[in-house]
Design an enzyme around this catalytic site. Structure first.
Site, PDB file in Angstrom:
ATOM      1  N   TYR A 150     -11.840  -8.878   3.941  1.00 25.47           N
ATOM      2  CA  TYR A 150     -12.791  -9.691   4.708  1.00 25.47           C
ATOM      3  C   TYR A 150     -12.091 -10.456   5.828  1.00 25.47           C
ATOM      4  O   TYR A 150     -12.565 -10.484   6.976  1.00 25.47           O
ATOM      5  CB  TYR A 150     -13.490 -10.653   3.755  1.00 25.47           C
ATOM      6  CG  TYR A 150     -14.586 -11.485   4.364  1.00 25.47           C
ATOM      7  CD1 TYR A 150     -15.848 -10.942   4.618  1.00 25.47           C
ATOM      8  CD2 TYR A 150     -14.381 -12.831   4.660  1.00 25.47           C
ATOM      9  CE1 TYR A 150     -16.868 -11.718   5.159  1.00 25.47           C
ATOM     10  CE2 TYR A 150     -15.398 -13.608   5.196  1.00 25.47           C
ATOM     11  CZ  TYR A 150     -16.637 -13.050   5.443  1.00 25.47           C
ATOM     12  OH  TYR A 150     -17.639 -13.827   5.975  1.00 25.47           O
TER      13      TYR A 150
ATOM     14  N   LYS B  44     -12.780 -10.094   9.839  1.00 29.05           N
ATOM     15  CA  LYS B  44     -13.272 -11.221  10.624  1.00 29.05           C
ATOM     16  C   LYS B  44     -12.273 -11.636  11.708  1.00 29.05           C
ATOM     17  O   LYS B  44     -12.680 -12.058  12.800  1.00 29.05           O
ATOM     18  CB  LYS B  44     -13.599 -12.398   9.705  1.00 29.05           C
ATOM     19  CG  LYS B  44     -14.794 -12.138   8.787  1.00 29.05           C
ATOM     20  CD  LYS B  44     -16.057 -11.837   9.577  1.00 29.05           C
ATOM     21  CE  LYS B  44     -17.299 -11.801   8.716  1.00 29.05           C
ATOM     22  NZ  LYS B  44     -18.531 -11.533   9.483  1.00 29.05           N
TER      23      LYS B  44
END
Length: 247
Positions: free
Chosen positions: A154, A158
């Site tokens: 993640y 991001k």
């Protein structure tokens, strides 16, 4: 150009944050195209939004799939004209310590959170260039700016999202297009509020303002960056995390 005729596409529209982004853009006068992946959930969401007085145009696509996005964007162009505002909000988590992380969980998170940004930007950018106007807003995360145990996939996605933002911003800034990132901290979405109270309280202890963020607060920032008046802001990353991470 009359803002009331601007067309906005919001990916991952049926989630907690996506819902308030769609509502805010609609309140601002945009034609809002709401992207979804799962029809059953989207149908229920659409009914609820209609009952609340919001009239969103629903478009299905798996944003991690290039051709699926292309078909969606083509349909939107036929229905409403070219997309003026793109909000890349779709995303998933599949957390776990790196030593146990599967390739499938890596690929799924990178696809939904990062490859999706390429897919959507790639399909809207040339029409934006043709009309010399566009706003692209990428919803990243505080965990793309700092370390977070169990989120290698993640955090990588991001952080990579803002890499796309910066480079695409300088490639298109002279053509009336702005590309920016918003990096929220912990926001009181249904998913976060479903966490055990003791864990939520621990999270809040680490936020200097003493609370989680509201989805309306993120949507307000999206509204600002989507405006024609934000033309002098290309390539920025707006931290909106209650002071949890400052730099």
């Amino acid at each position: 150009m009359d803002k009331k005729k601007y067309v906005a596409l919001v990916t991952g529209a049926t989630g907690g944050l996506g819902t308030h982004i769609c509502k805010r853009l609609s309140d601002d006068g945009y034609i809002v195209c709401a992207n979804y992946r799962t029809k059953e959930k989207a149908d229920a969401w659409h009914r609820k939004m209609t009952e609340e007085g919001y009239h969103f145009h629903m478009y299905q696509a798996d944003v991690s799939d290039y051709d699926s996005v292309g078909a969606m964007v083509g349909t939107i162009h036929n229905d409403h004209g070219t997309i003026d505002v793109l909000v890349n909000n779709a995303g998933i988590t599949k957390d776990g310590a790196f030593k146990k992380m599967s390739r499938d969980n890596w690929d799924a998170v990178i696809g939904a959170n990062l490859t999706s940004v390429f897919n959507c930007c790639r399909h809207v950018i040339n029409p934006m260039l043709d009309k010399s106007y566009g706003r692209i807003i990428n919803i990243s995360s505080v965990n793309g700016q700092r370390a977070q145990f169990g989120q290698v996939n993640y955090a990588a996605a991001k952080a990579g999202m803002h890499g796309i933002t910066k480079t695409l911003a300088i490639e298109t800034a002279s053509k009336g297009i702005t590309v920016n990132t918003i990096s929220p901290g912990y926001v009181a979405t249904d998913m976060v509020m479903a966490v055990a109270p003791e864990i939520r309280n621990k999270i809040i202890e680490g936020i200097p303002v003493g609370r989680m963020g509201g989805t309306e607060e993120i949507a307000h920032l999206v509204s600002f960056l989507a405006s024609p008046h934000s033309a002098f802001i290309p390539g920025a990353n707006y931290a909106i995390n209650g002071g949890q991470h400052v730099f």
